[in-house]
Design a protein around this motif. Structure first.
Motif, PDB file in Angstrom:
ATOM      1  N   ARG A   5       0.801  -1.223   0.000  1.00 48.81           N
ATOM      2  CA  ARG A   5       0.000   0.000   0.000  1.00 48.81           C
ATOM      3  C   ARG A   5       0.838   1.280   0.000  1.00 48.81           C
ATOM      4  N   GLY A   6       2.135   1.152   0.244  1.00 50.18           N
ATOM      5  CA  GLY A   6       2.980   2.336   0.289  1.00 50.18           C
ATOM      6  C   GLY A   6       3.450   2.771  -1.084  1.00 50.18           C
ATOM      7  N   ARG A   7       4.419   3.637  -1.083  1.00 53.40           N
ATOM      8  CA  ARG A   7       4.971   4.178  -2.312  1.00 53.40           C
ATOM      9  C   ARG A   7       6.154   3.336  -2.761  1.00 53.40           C
ATOM     10  N   GLN A   8       6.275   3.128  -4.058  1.00 56.54           N
ATOM     11  CA  GLN A   8       7.424   2.420  -4.617  1.00 56.54           C
ATOM     12  C   GLN A   8       8.072   3.293  -5.686  1.00 56.54           C
ATOM     13  N   LEU A   9       9.395   3.420  -5.605  1.00 61.98           N
ATOM     14  CA  LEU A   9      10.112   4.171  -6.623  1.00 61.98           C
ATOM     15  C   LEU A   9      11.462   3.536  -6.885  1.00 61.98           C
ATOM     16  N   HIS A  10      12.000   3.834  -8.045  1.00 55.41           N
ATOM     17  CA  HIS A  10      13.310   3.333  -8.432  1.00 55.41           C
ATOM     18  C   HIS A  10      14.372   4.387  -8.128  1.00 55.41           C
ATOM     19  N   THR A  11      15.627   3.970  -8.166  1.00 53.55           N
ATOM     20  CA  THR A  11      16.755   4.885  -7.996  1.00 53.55           C
ATOM     21  C   THR A  11      16.583   6.164  -8.802  1.00 53.55           C
ATOM     22  N   THR A  12      16.057   6.051 -10.002  1.00 51.79           N
ATOM     23  CA  THR A  12      15.944   7.199 -10.906  1.00 51.79           C
ATOM     24  C   THR A  12      15.078   8.312 -10.336  1.00 51.79           C
ATOM     25  N   ARG A  13      14.205   8.007  -9.378  1.00 56.81           N
ATOM     26  CA  ARG A  13      13.289   9.017  -8.842  1.00 56.81           C
ATOM     27  C   ARG A  13      13.658   9.455  -7.429  1.00 56.81           C
ATOM     28  N   TYR A  14      14.763   8.943  -6.913  1.00 55.31           N
ATOM     29  CA  TYR A  14      15.218   9.368  -5.587  1.00 55.31           C
ATOM     30  C   TYR A  14      15.989  10.678  -5.708  1.00 55.31           C
ATOM     31  N   ARG A  15      15.729  11.616  -4.778  1.00 56.62           N
ATOM     32  CA  ARG A  15      16.422  12.892  -4.780  1.00 56.62           C
ATOM     33  C   ARG A  15      17.093  13.204  -3.447  1.00 56.62           C
ATOM     34  N   SER A  16      16.328  13.126  -2.338  1.00 52.95           N
ATOM     35  CA  SER A  16      16.861  13.601  -1.070  1.00 52.95           C
ATOM     36  C   SER A  16      16.155  12.927   0.098  1.00 52.95           C
ATOM     37  N   PRO A  17      16.858  12.738   1.243  1.00 50.85           N
ATOM     38  CA  PRO A  17      16.206  12.202   2.442  1.00 50.85           C
ATOM     39  C   PRO A  17      15.070  13.087   2.939  1.00 50.85           C
ATOM     40  N   ASN A  18      15.104  14.356   2.571  1.00 55.12           N
ATOM     41  CA  ASN A  18      14.058  15.264   3.040  1.00 55.12           C
ATOM     42  C   ASN A  18      12.673  14.837   2.571  1.00 55.12           C
ATOM     43  N   ASP A  19      12.611  14.052   1.518  1.00 56.59           N
ATOM     44  CA  ASP A  19      11.322  13.584   0.997  1.00 56.59           C
ATOM     45  C   ASP A  19      10.735  12.446   1.822  1.00 56.59           C
ATOM     46  N   PHE A  20      11.495  11.942   2.823  1.00 58.84           N
ATOM     47  CA  PHE A  20      11.060  10.753   3.552  1.00 58.84           C
ATOM     48  C   PHE A  20      11.082  10.953   5.062  1.00 58.84           C
ATOM     49  N   ALA A  21      11.024  12.179   5.502  1.00 67.16           N
ATOM     50  CA  ALA A  21      11.057  12.470   6.942  1.00 67.16           C
ATOM     51  C   ALA A  21       9.900  11.776   7.654  1.00 67.16           C
ATOM     52  N   GLY A  22      10.222  11.113   8.778  1.00 64.72           N
ATOM     53  CA  GLY A  22       9.198  10.445   9.572  1.00 64.72           C
ATOM     54  C   GLY A  22       8.714   9.123   9.012  1.00 64.72           C
ATOM     55  N   GLN A  23       9.385   8.589   7.997  1.00 64.51           N
ATOM     56  CA  GLN A  23       8.927   7.363   7.346  1.00 64.51           C
ATOM     57  C   GLN A  23       9.823   6.164   7.682  1.00 64.51           C
ATOM     58  N   HIS A  24       9.223   4.978   7.501  1.00 57.26           N
ATOM     59  CA  HIS A  24       9.987   3.738   7.423  1.00 57.26           C
ATOM     60  C   HIS A  24      10.291   3.507   5.945  1.00 57.26           C
ATOM     61  N   VAL A  25      11.577   3.437   5.601  1.00 54.44           N
ATOM     62  CA  VAL A  25      11.986   3.301   4.208  1.00 54.44           C
ATOM     63  C   VAL A  25      12.744   1.997   4.024  1.00 54.44           C
ATOM     64  N   LEU A  26      12.333   1.234   3.023  1.00 55.10           N
ATOM     65  CA  LEU A  26      13.001  -0.012   2.656  1.00 55.10           C
ATOM     66  C   LEU A  26      13.814   0.236   1.396  1.00 55.10           C
ATOM     67  N   VAL A  27      15.135   0.068   1.478  1.00 54.20           N
ATOM     68  CA  VAL A  27      16.020   0.175   0.314  1.00 54.20           C
ATOM     69  C   VAL A  27      16.399  -1.231  -0.117  1.00 54.20           C
ATOM     70  N   VAL A  28      16.206  -1.538  -1.398  1.00 47.14           N
ATOM     71  CA  VAL A  28      16.468  -2.880  -1.920  1.00 47.14           C
ATOM     72  C   VAL A  28      17.601  -2.807  -2.929  1.00 47.14           C
ATOM     73  N   GLY A  29      18.691  -3.565  -2.670  1.00 51.07           N
ATOM     74  CA  GLY A  29      19.781  -3.625  -3.626  1.00 51.07           C
ATOM     75  C   GLY A  29      21.127  -3.453  -2.960  1.00 51.07           C
ATOM     76  N   GLY A  30      22.069  -4.357  -3.265  1.00 52.16           N
ATOM     77  CA  GLY A  30      23.370  -4.366  -2.623  1.00 52.16           C
ATOM     78  C   GLY A  30      24.495  -3.806  -3.457  1.00 52.16           C
ATOM     79  N   GLY A  31      24.183  -2.990  -4.452  1.00 55.05           N
ATOM     80  CA  GLY A  31      25.215  -2.365  -5.259  1.00 55.05           C
ATOM     81  C   GLY A  31      25.527  -0.964  -4.771  1.00 55.05           C
TER      82      GLY A  31
END
Length: 354
Positions: free
Chosen positions: A147-173
């Motif tokens: 139900r949450g938001r999903q985005l790819h690396t291409t749409r990430y900009r800044s931590p300021n967009d995720f204040a107060g959130q639980h964020v799951l980062v997927v990928g070991g590169g």
């Protein structure tokens, strides 16, 4: 009205600029058609904190050293964009921005290029469209239910967009580690980092200079029939750039094994454990952006184009540049694209001059 050129370069990022530099030195008539509205290629869409792996002097295109960025041993993406824009202007490269190429077709002795800037007919085409416009998202059970938001690396900009959130980062590169480190530095963000295997950091003193040398040595060994050295992959997956190193050393980057599925609330592992997630950032890589070459029928069963050097084996008037090691050692990097660009321009000039 159809326009004519000896060579059409598709894409005006770093690989397209390197190709243009060497085509100009060969005194060929060429044009560069770039989908982007402004100079800078994919770098103009990078996240705010992105840094190069190498100092500026070791991140340069042919003919023009990248100037150092004041106060930054490893330049940021904005500095790279400025450098590429200056490079384009300095060498007066004939680039048409906002000219997306939709198809390349055979047309008798020439190739026909259909673009937003009209149709072109050329004796050779160099495709340099890279991978940024084709992000890869893996098929994960339950992804549609989340139900949450999903985005790819291409749409990430800044931590300021995720204040107060639980964020799951997927990928070991590299992108996964850098974005995880970016988020981990903020106390108001709860981070979960999931990787398919434990993170493999390269030694702290290894940067892009070493990686280029290693990739080149591997290609030389393979070309000579020697044992495969394993190249960069044998050293690890993650370059320990300063922000990643700091977060790792502070214990802010614990990684969990890849989860087995997604639920409405977040990831679930095979042992039944779960973690909450408001946003998932998929740092899962890219695929070559080659849809414009579909009419040529040069791609194999798995989408790969067989090349000898940069030249397509199925269509010798087509060269590919900047997609990875299969089009030249480290050719997807600033410092690495110069040699295969030079080789492609020389080969095209030899053919046309015959």
């Amino acid at each position: 009205m159809t326009q004519y050129a000896d060579v059409v370069v598709v894409g005006g990022g770093q690989a397209g600029l390197a190709a243009g530099y060497h085509l100009r030195r060969q005194r060929l008539d060429f044009v560069v058609l770039d989908a982007q509205p402004a100079p800078g290629g994919a770098w103009q869409h990078a996240w705010d904190s992105l840094r190069l792996f190498s100092p500026a002097a070791y991140s340069s295109l042919p003919g023009r050293l990248m100037p150092a960025q004041p106060g930054e041993p490893y330049p940021d993406a904005g500095h790279v964009v400025e450098y590429l824009a200056d490079y384009e202007k300095r060498y007066e490269l004939p680039i048409q921005h906002g000219a997306r190429v939709h198809a390349v077709r055979r047309d008798g002795p020439r190739l026909r290029i259909e673009s937003d800037a009209g149709d072109w007919r050329a004796r050779a085409v160099i495709s340099t469209t890279g991978t940024w416009s084709r992000p890869f998202l893996p098929a994960v059970p339950g992804a549609a239910a989340f139900r949450g938001r999903q985005l790819h690396t291409t749409r990430y900009r800044s931590p300021n967009d995720f204040a107060g959130q639980h964020v799951l980062v997927v990928g070991g590169g590299n992108s996964g580690a850098q974005i995880a480190a970016d988020l981990a530095a903020h106390d108001d963000i709860e981070l979960t980092w999931a990787t398919r295997r434990p993170p493999r950091y390269l030694a702290d003193d290894i940067d892009g200079r070493v990686l280029f040398d290693v990739a080149t040595a591997r290609r030389r060994a393979l070309d000579q029939g020697d044992t495969d050295t394993g190249g960069v992959a044998s050293l690890g997956d993650i370059v320990a750039v300063p922000p990643v190193r700091r977060a790792r050393d502070r214990g802010l980057l614990p990684a969990r094994r890849m989860f087995s599925r997604l639920t409405e609330q977040g990831p679930q592992w095979s042992d039944g454990s779960r973690a909450p997630a408001d946003t998932i950032i998929w740092c899962t890589g890219f695929r070559p952006a080659l849809a414009h070459l579909a009419p040529l029928g040069v791609r194999g069963p798995r989408g790969h184009i067989t090349t000898e050097g940069t030249r397509s084996m199925a269509e010798p008037r087509l060269h590919l540049l900047g997609y990875g090691d299969w089009t030249g050692p480290a050719s997807a990097t600033l410092i690495g694209v110069g040699r295969p660009a030079r080789d492609a321009a020389h080969q095209i000039a030899d053919e046309l001059h015959r």
